[in-house]
Design a protein around this motif. Structure first.
Motif, short mmCIF file in Angstrom:
data_model
loop_
_atom_site.label_atom_id
_atom_site.label_comp_id
_atom_site.label_asym_id
_atom_site.label_seq_id
_atom_site.Cartn_x
_atom_site.Cartn_y
_atom_site.Cartn_z
N PHE A 1 -8.33 -9.53 5.96
CA PHE A 1 -8.02 -8.90 7.25
C PHE A 1 -6.75 -8.05 7.15
N SER A 2 -5.75 -8.57 6.45
CA SER A 2 -4.49 -7.83 6.35
C SER A 2 -4.70 -6.53 5.57
N THR A 3 -5.59 -6.54 4.59
CA THR A 3 -5.83 -5.34 3.80
C THR A 3 -6.46 -4.24 4.65
N ILE A 4 -7.33 -4.62 5.56
CA ILE A 4 -7.93 -3.63 6.45
C ILE A 4 -6.87 -2.96 7.31
N ILE A 5 -5.89 -3.76 7.77
CA ILE A 5 -4.78 -3.19 8.54
C ILE A 5 -3.97 -2.25 7.65
N LEU A 6 -3.75 -2.65 6.41
CA LEU A 6 -3.00 -1.82 5.48
C LEU A 6 -3.70 -0.50 5.20
N VAL A 7 -5.04 -0.52 5.14
CA VAL A 7 -5.80 0.72 4.92
C VAL A 7 -5.48 1.73 6.02
N VAL A 8 -5.47 1.26 7.28
CA VAL A 8 -5.19 2.15 8.41
C VAL A 8 -3.77 2.69 8.31
N ILE A 9 -2.80 1.81 8.07
CA ILE A 9 -1.39 2.22 8.06
C ILE A 9 -1.09 3.14 6.87
N LEU A 10 -1.55 2.74 5.69
CA LEU A 10 -1.25 3.53 4.48
C LEU A 10 -1.91 4.91 4.53
N THR A 11 -3.09 4.99 5.12
CA THR A 11 -3.75 6.30 5.25
C THR A 11 -2.90 7.26 6.07
N VAL A 12 -2.37 6.76 7.19
CA VAL A 12 -1.52 7.61 8.03
C VAL A 12 -0.23 7.98 7.31
N LEU A 13 0.40 7.00 6.66
CA LEU A 13 1.66 7.27 5.96
C LEU A 13 1.45 8.28 4.83
N ALA A 14 0.31 8.19 4.13
CA ALA A 14 0.07 9.09 3.00
C ALA A 14 -0.30 10.49 3.44
N GLU A 15 -0.99 10.62 4.56
CA GLU A 15 -1.49 11.93 4.98
C GLU A 15 -0.53 12.65 5.91
#
Length: 560
Positions: A158-172
């Motif tokens: 579950f935490s990884t799914i949250i990280l996917v959302v956050i990291l995508t925004v931070l990277a883009e």
């Protein structure tokens, strides 16, 4: 690209995946390692044939969807409930502390804050697939540390799914000024997507799969499962949410259905093929020369996964007042990375947030941790026993006693005319029994009578596992389908060498095959019918009972 190019690329990627998986299996390693090496072999950084990367990646996207959908399907909320707070609080604390510590170490090693954050995210996750295999090989899948680790890995998912959302925004996001707004917008869209999909899925999907199951067509059922997985992922993409998140949520929704095991069983072959393509595509991006240029960073990453995360997990488990051995073994089995780690690493390259060098280091470190996992767990056992002796007398957490679950029970595959008679005989002796039956109306009737029953095909390994095949004392295969009976017998004997298996059959050749491949007894229906009719006829002529028994025994031995 033209059709011939697509065909050649697909054939080459699948052939490489197959060879890599075979090699890894022969070496008793995870097939993921084989896929990665296969990808490197057909990638642009090694000599020889080079597959078309964009084509493989397009095919791999399907693998991501099916892989994440299957992970959602297999999430065990029951495991989380069984161990209580250590899963939610302990697992959550481990992810946050690991993320912060590894990010700090990465920055000290000269990485920028965003690449270091990606490295922390990759390290923070552990693979339930890897830990399940390692524990099963040691016969510890029902142990307390196994239950804690499996529940812990569920929280990590579950935490990884949250990280996917956050990291995508931070990277883009290119502007720090708009970062907060973009992050808030992404989270808001994800919440809106979940608010729409979850209520609708809980209501509609179980009914949909129940309706499809009533049609009795395996082909329609499989196609429906694939359409649901791809459809929910596509809907997520329309909301600007990762397809991985959409597929994961879809799997969780279907998990609520009584037919989730059937969906998983039908999807498993497709998932394995396309997930293999995903890992091959990841391997194609690895430049082996990069690893030689950054040995210090590679060692640091492996140490972060195995040592830092492992001992952090030990400390958190001890803080919840679990025994020393349980804490050490829990930390040891969580000291690895796998599926989600590769997904996060690929996300970093797709968004340009991490370099090819760091990407190669991340994957090599994750792969190394998988190779080391069995040895780490074996070495942890004596350490755990020593710590147990030092901590003797500590209070133990509620519910520490092993949950016996299903054990020493009978499994009845098929509740037709034969199965219902066998079931009556077993229940009359107060023997615990689990029924596996495909017909929805029969399943509903059995549940009303308080019978433990699973709906689906008994030839589905996932369903047999849920029925407790590894701890059952007897298996009765009462279905008329000979091919399904073969699959059931073969899997059951491999999963539980001590189980007693009796199976119905309709031919001498099939009887011989089944008894040769694991059945303790294969009952030939027509033969038993003939014997009973012979018994009745002989008794009508007042042949003595011992003589009748001897005659029938000779008839049965000749037939065998």
């Amino acid at each position: 690209m033209d059709d011939s190019g697509l065909y050649v690329t697909l054939a080459a990627a699948l052939a490489a995946a197959g060879i890599g998986a075979l090699g890894a299996s022969l070496l008793r390693q995870s097939v993921i390692l084989g896929y990665l090496v296969a990808g490197m072999a057909i990638g642009p950084h090694t000599p020889g044939f080079v597959a078309d990367i964009p084509t493989v990646e397009d095919l791999a996207d399907i693998g991501v969807v099916l892989l994440m959908f299957a992970i959602g399907l297999q999430l065990s909320f029951r495991d989380v409930r069984r161990v209580g707070g250590i899963a939610l609080l302990g697992g959550g604390a481990q992810v946050v502390i690991t993320l912060g510590a590894v990010t700090g170490l990465g920055m000290l090693a000269g990485l920028g804050w965003l690449p270091a954050l990606f490295l922390g995210a990759v390290v923070s996750n552990s693979s339930s697939t890897v830990l399940s295999k390692v524990l099963a090989d040691r016969g510890e899948i029902e142990s307390l540390h196994a239950r804690v680790a499996l529940a812990w890995s569920t929280v990590q998912d579950f935490s990884t799914i949250i990280l996917v959302v956050i990291l995508t925004v931070l990277a883009e996001d290119g502007s720090t000024a708009s970062l907060a707004g973009d992050l808030l917008r992404a989270v808001g869209l994800a919440v809106l997507y979940l608010a729409i999909v979850i209520p609708a899925g809980f209501v509609l999907l179980p009914r949909f799969f129940d309706l499809v199951a009533r049609l009795g067509s395996t082909e329609v059922f499989t196609l429906s499962a694939v359409v649901v997985a791809l459809g929910i992922s596509l809907l997520a993409q329309l909301f600007g949410v990762s397809i991985a998140l959409g597929a994961f949520v879809g799997g969780i929704l279907v998990n609520r259905s009584d037919l989730s095991h059937e969906v998983l069983g039908q999807l498993n072959p497709l998932r394995d093929i396309f997930a293999g393509l995903f890992f091959v595509s990841v391997g194609m991006l690895i430049d082996p020369r990069v690893l030689l240029d950054a040995p210090a960073l590679l060692l640091l990453s492996v140490a972060a996964i195995v040592v830092l995360k492992g001992w952090l997990s030990v400390g958190i488990t001890l803080a919840f007042r679990y025994p020393g051995r349980t804490a050490v073994l829990t930390g040891a089995v969580l000291a690895q990375s796998a599926e989600f780690s590769f997904l996060l690493a690929r996300l970093g390259t797709d968004t340009g947030a991490i370099s090819s060098e760091l990407f190669g280091v991340m994957l090599a470190a994750a792969a190394a941790s998988m190779v080391l996992s069995p040895a780490v767990l074996a070495a942890a056992d004596p350490l755990g026993r020593a710590l147990d002796r030092r901590l003797r007398g500590r209070a133990r957490p509620p519910g520490e006693a092993p949950d016996p679950g299903l054990a020493n029970h009978a499994i009845l595959a098929g509740y037709g005319r034969v199965g219902r008679v066998v079931h009556r005989a077993i229940r009359d002796q107060a023997i615990p029994v689990v029924v596996i039956e495909q017909d929805a109306e029969t399943v509903a009737a059995l549940r009303r009578d308080g019978v433990t029953v699973f709906q689906g095909s008994a030839s589905n390994p996932v369903l047999l596992e849920r029925a407790g095949i590894r701890t059952a004392r007897a298996l009765v295969v009462a279905i008329p389908d000979p091919l399904s009976a073969r699959r059931i017998v073969t899997f059951a004997r491999g999963a539980n060498p001590a189980i007693d298996i009796v199976v119905r059959t309709h031919s001498e050749s099939e009887r011989a095959f089944l008894e040769e491949h694991g059945a303790d007894e294969a009952v030939l229906g027509e033969l038993e019918l003939a014997l009973e009719m012979s018994r009745h006829t002989l008794k009508a002529f007042r042949v003595a009972e011992p003589a009748v028994a001897a005659i029938l025994a000779r008839m049965r031995s000749r037939a065998g």
